[in-house]
Write a protein that holds these residues in place. Structure first.
Motif, short mmCIF file in Angstrom:
data_model
loop_
_atom_site.label_atom_id
_atom_site.label_comp_id
_atom_site.label_asym_id
_atom_site.label_seq_id
_atom_site.Cartn_x
_atom_site.Cartn_y
_atom_site.Cartn_z
N ALA A 7 32.52 48.65 31.82
CA ALA A 7 31.72 49.31 32.86
C ALA A 7 32.34 48.97 34.21
O ALA A 7 32.90 47.88 34.39
CB ALA A 7 30.27 48.85 32.80
N VAL A 8 32.26 49.91 35.16
CA VAL A 8 32.83 49.68 36.48
C VAL A 8 31.72 49.74 37.53
O VAL A 8 30.83 50.57 37.47
CB VAL A 8 33.94 50.69 36.83
CG1 VAL A 8 35.12 50.52 35.90
CG2 VAL A 8 33.44 52.12 36.80
N ILE A 9 31.81 48.82 38.48
CA ILE A 9 30.91 48.82 39.64
C ILE A 9 31.71 49.36 40.81
O ILE A 9 32.64 48.73 41.29
CB ILE A 9 30.42 47.41 39.98
CG1 ILE A 9 29.87 46.70 38.76
CG2 ILE A 9 29.39 47.46 41.09
CD1 ILE A 9 29.79 45.20 38.95
N GLY A 10 31.35 50.55 41.27
CA GLY A 10 32.07 51.17 42.37
C GLY A 10 33.09 52.17 41.85
O GLY A 10 34.12 51.79 41.29
N VAL A 11 32.78 53.47 42.02
CA VAL A 11 33.67 54.53 41.53
C VAL A 11 34.52 55.01 42.70
O VAL A 11 34.48 56.16 43.11
CB VAL A 11 32.85 55.68 40.90
CG1 VAL A 11 33.79 56.70 40.25
CG2 VAL A 11 31.88 55.14 39.85
N GLY A 12 35.26 54.07 43.28
CA GLY A 12 36.13 54.38 44.40
C GLY A 12 37.55 54.67 43.95
O GLY A 12 37.81 55.00 42.79
N ASN A 13 38.49 54.51 44.87
CA ASN A 13 39.88 54.82 44.57
C ASN A 13 40.45 53.96 43.44
O ASN A 13 41.20 54.46 42.60
CB ASN A 13 40.73 54.64 45.82
CG ASN A 13 40.54 55.76 46.83
OD1 ASN A 13 40.66 56.93 46.51
ND2 ASN A 13 40.20 55.39 48.07
N CYS A 14 40.12 52.66 43.44
CA CYS A 14 40.67 51.77 42.41
C CYS A 14 40.16 52.17 41.03
O CYS A 14 40.94 52.23 40.07
CB CYS A 14 40.31 50.33 42.72
SG CYS A 14 41.20 49.65 44.14
N ALA A 15 38.86 52.45 40.92
CA ALA A 15 38.31 52.89 39.64
C ALA A 15 38.91 54.24 39.25
O ALA A 15 39.23 54.47 38.07
CB ALA A 15 36.79 53.00 39.74
N SER A 16 39.10 55.13 40.21
CA SER A 16 39.69 56.43 39.93
C SER A 16 41.08 56.28 39.33
O SER A 16 41.43 56.92 38.33
CB SER A 16 39.75 57.27 41.21
OG SER A 16 40.37 58.53 40.97
N SER A 17 41.91 55.43 39.94
CA SER A 17 43.27 55.24 39.44
C SER A 17 43.26 54.64 38.04
O SER A 17 44.05 55.04 37.17
CB SER A 17 44.06 54.34 40.39
OG SER A 17 44.33 55.01 41.60
N LEU A 18 42.39 53.67 37.81
CA LEU A 18 42.31 53.04 36.49
C LEU A 18 41.92 54.06 35.42
O LEU A 18 42.55 54.16 34.36
CB LEU A 18 41.31 51.89 36.51
CG LEU A 18 41.03 51.24 35.14
CD1 LEU A 18 42.27 50.55 34.60
CD2 LEU A 18 39.86 50.26 35.24
N ASN A 314 48.47 50.74 42.32
CA ASN A 314 49.11 49.43 42.36
C ASN A 314 48.17 48.35 41.81
O ASN A 314 48.59 47.41 41.14
CB ASN A 314 49.50 49.11 43.80
CG ASN A 314 50.75 48.26 43.90
OD1 ASN A 314 51.46 48.03 42.93
ND2 ASN A 314 51.04 47.80 45.10
N SER A 315 46.89 48.50 42.09
CA SER A 315 45.87 47.58 41.57
C SER A 315 45.58 47.85 40.10
O SER A 315 45.48 46.93 39.28
CB SER A 315 44.59 47.73 42.40
OG SER A 315 43.47 47.26 41.71
N ALA A 316 45.46 49.13 39.75
CA ALA A 316 45.09 49.50 38.37
C ALA A 316 46.12 49.01 37.36
O ALA A 316 45.77 48.69 36.22
CB ALA A 316 44.94 51.02 38.27
N GLY A 317 47.39 48.92 37.77
CA GLY A 317 48.43 48.46 36.87
C GLY A 317 48.27 47.02 36.45
O GLY A 317 48.91 46.57 35.49
N VAL A 318 47.44 46.27 37.16
CA VAL A 318 47.16 44.87 36.80
C VAL A 318 45.81 44.78 36.08
O VAL A 318 45.68 44.06 35.09
CB VAL A 318 47.16 43.98 38.07
CG1 VAL A 318 46.80 42.54 37.72
CG2 VAL A 318 48.52 44.04 38.74
N VAL A 319 44.83 45.54 36.55
CA VAL A 319 43.50 45.50 35.92
C VAL A 319 43.57 45.91 34.46
O VAL A 319 42.86 45.36 33.61
CB VAL A 319 42.51 46.39 36.69
CG1 VAL A 319 41.16 46.42 36.00
CG2 VAL A 319 42.34 45.90 38.12
N ILE A 320 44.45 46.85 34.13
CA ILE A 320 44.54 47.33 32.75
C ILE A 320 44.98 46.22 31.80
O ILE A 320 44.64 46.23 30.61
CB ILE A 320 45.47 48.56 32.68
CG1 ILE A 320 45.11 49.41 31.46
CG2 ILE A 320 46.93 48.16 32.70
CD1 ILE A 320 45.63 50.82 31.50
N ASP A 321 45.71 45.22 32.32
CA ASP A 321 46.06 44.05 31.51
C ASP A 321 44.93 43.03 31.50
O ASP A 321 44.68 42.39 30.47
CB ASP A 321 47.32 43.40 32.06
CG ASP A 321 48.59 44.11 31.60
OD1 ASP A 321 48.49 45.26 31.14
OD2 ASP A 321 49.68 43.51 31.70
#
Length: 369
Positions: A7-18, A314-321
C-alpha cells in the motif's frame, strides 16, 4: 507465487513512477533482453518487479481520492515523465484499487495556497479511511510512506497504523522512524520489519556527494568545504519552500555525506539541502556540488559537478528493491530494523556504512546469511 501486496501513502510523483515502473517491467517479463534495464536487481530472492501488486493507496487531493489508482497517478499536480507511455488499463479491475482518503494532519503546508491549483495539492473534503482496516482487508503487508517532507505528525500516525495492521513499513522520507529508538523498538516488539529513513536515489545528488567524499578521503585528500544545492519544479520542491518543514531533510542529507568522513566538517563548511523551486523544471531535479580540498604538498583542488535527472523514477529504482527485501523479511519472520537494506537504500539509516559495504550486506541479506 503469491504477489507482494503493498500500500502507498501519497499518490504523488514517486508513487506514480513506482507503479508505472511495475507495469513497465511486467510488460517486458522474464526473458526479455532488456528485462533488467535500469534495475539494481532483476530478482531478489524469488521476487521480480512484476511480482509486486499495489493493493491500496491513500491520498488527500480531491483530484485523486475516489479515483482508480491507474488514473490518479497521472492527475495534477503530478508531473513526472511517463514510463508506460499512456495510462495502463488492467484487465482485472479488482487489481486497480480506488484511492482512499488519507489523514491530512500536517501533510499539507499552508503556503501552497498561494500557488496555482495545477502546481499544488487541493485537499479533498472527505472522511478519512480507517487505514489499518484497509490494509487488513486488502492483504497489504507492506506500507510505503511517500508523504511530503515535514509531515512529522502524519508519518508517526501512519507508522502506528502499520503496527496495528501487522504490516512492514518503508519510510521513504526524512521523519525519523527506523532511526528513532522508540519507534524501531515498537516494530521489533511486534516482529515487523522496518526500512528507513529517507530514500536514496539510484544516481542522485546525495549518493554522488557521499561517494566523492569517501573517494577524497580514501585518496588522502583533505576536504575543507563543500556544498550541494538542489532545485526542482515538482510538488516536493514547492512544499520545501516552507523552511519550517526542512529541518529533518537537511539533517538527513548532511549526515549522509558526513558519515563517509572520519572527521566531519564543521557546520560552517558544509551546506546540503534543497535550494529553490523552479516551476518549469517539473519533475527534473538539477543539483550543483562543489568541493574544495587539498592534495599532496597542501596544493588546492576544486571539484564542481552538475547533475540533471528525473527525480521520481530515480527514487523508484531503489524502492522497488526495498519492497522485495522487506517481503523476504516477512517470509522469514524477521522483525525490527533491516539494517542492511536501510544502510544501502536510505540516507538516514540507524547505522551508516560505506556504500560498497552496504551493498555486500544486502547481498548477504538476500542470500539468507
Amino acid at each position: 507465487m503469491a504477489k507482494i501486496k503493498v500500500a502507498v501513502i501519497g499518490v504523488g510523483n514517486c508513487a506514480s513512477s513506482l507503479i508505472q515502473g511495475i507495469e513497465y517491467y511486467k510488460g517486458l517479463g522474464p526473458g526479455h533482453p532488456e528485462a533488467d534495464l535500469g534495475l539494481m536487481n532483476l530478482k531478489i530472492g524469488p521476487y521480480a518487479p512484476w511480482d509486486i501488486e499495489v493493493a491500496a493507496a491513500f491520498d488527500i487531493d480531491k483530484r485523486k481520492v475516489g479515483k482508480p489508482l491507474s488514473e490518479a497517478i497521472f492527475a495534477a499536480p503530478n508531473c513526472t515523465k511517463r514510463i508506460t507511455g499512456s495510462a495502463f488499463n488492467k484487465k482485472d479491475k479488482e487489481k486497480d484499487p480506488i484511492v482512499k482518503m488519507g489523514h491530512l494532519l500536517d501533510g499539507f503546508s499552508a503556503h501552497m495556497e498561494d500557488y496555482p491549483e495545477e502546481k499544488r495539492f487541493i485537499p479533498a473534503r472527505r472522511k478519512p479511511a480507517g487505514i489499518a482496516n484497509v490494509l487488513k482487508k486488502t492483504g497489504a503487508r507492506i506500507l510505503i510512506n511517500y508523504l511530503p517532507v515535514g509531515s512529522e505528525q502524519a508519518v508517526r500516525f501512519y507508522a502506528g497504523e502499520a503496527l496495528k495492521a501487522d504490516a512492514g513499513f518503508i519510510n521513504c522520507m526524512p521523519v525519523f522512524i527506523a532511526s528513532n529508538e522508540e519507534w524501531a523498538g515498537r516494530f521489533e516488539e511486534k516482529g515487523l520489519p522496518i526500512i528507513g529513513d529517507d530514500i536514496k536515489s539510484q544516481i542522485g545528488a546525495t549518493i554522488i556527494h557521499r561517494t566523492l567524499a569517501k573517494l577524497f578521503e580514501d585518496r588522502g585528500v583533505k576536504l575543507d568545504r563543500t556544498y550541494q544545492l538542489n532545485v526542482g519544479g515538482n510538488t516536493d520542491f514547492l512544499n520545501m519552500l516552507n523552511g519550517n518543514r526542512l529541518k529533518s531533510k537537511k539533517i538527513s542529507k548532511t549526515q549522509s555525506v558526513q558519515s563517509q568522513m572520519s572527521a566531519p566538517l564543521s557546520a560552517d563548511n558544509i551546506h546540503i539541502g534543497p535550494s529553490d523551486y523552479v516551476p518549469w523544471l517539473h519533475d527534473n531535479k538539477v543539483c550543483f556540488i562543489r568541493m574544495e580540498a587539498r592534495i599532496f604538498g597542501n596544493i588546492p583542488i576544486d571539484l564542481e559537478l552538475r547533475l540533471s535527472v528525473e527525480d521520481s523514477p530515480n527514487s523508484a529504482g531503489v524502492v522497488i528493491d526495498a519492497i522485495r527485501c522487506m517481503q523476504l523479511a516477512l517470509d522469514r519472520r524477521v522483525g525490527g530494523i533491516l539494517h542492511a537494506p536501510s544502510a544501502y537504500f536510505m540516507k538516514h539509516p540507524p547505522r551508516q556504512f560505506p556504500d560498497a559495504a552496504a551493498k555486500t550486506m544486502v547481498r548477504d541479506f538476500i542470500s539468507g546469511k
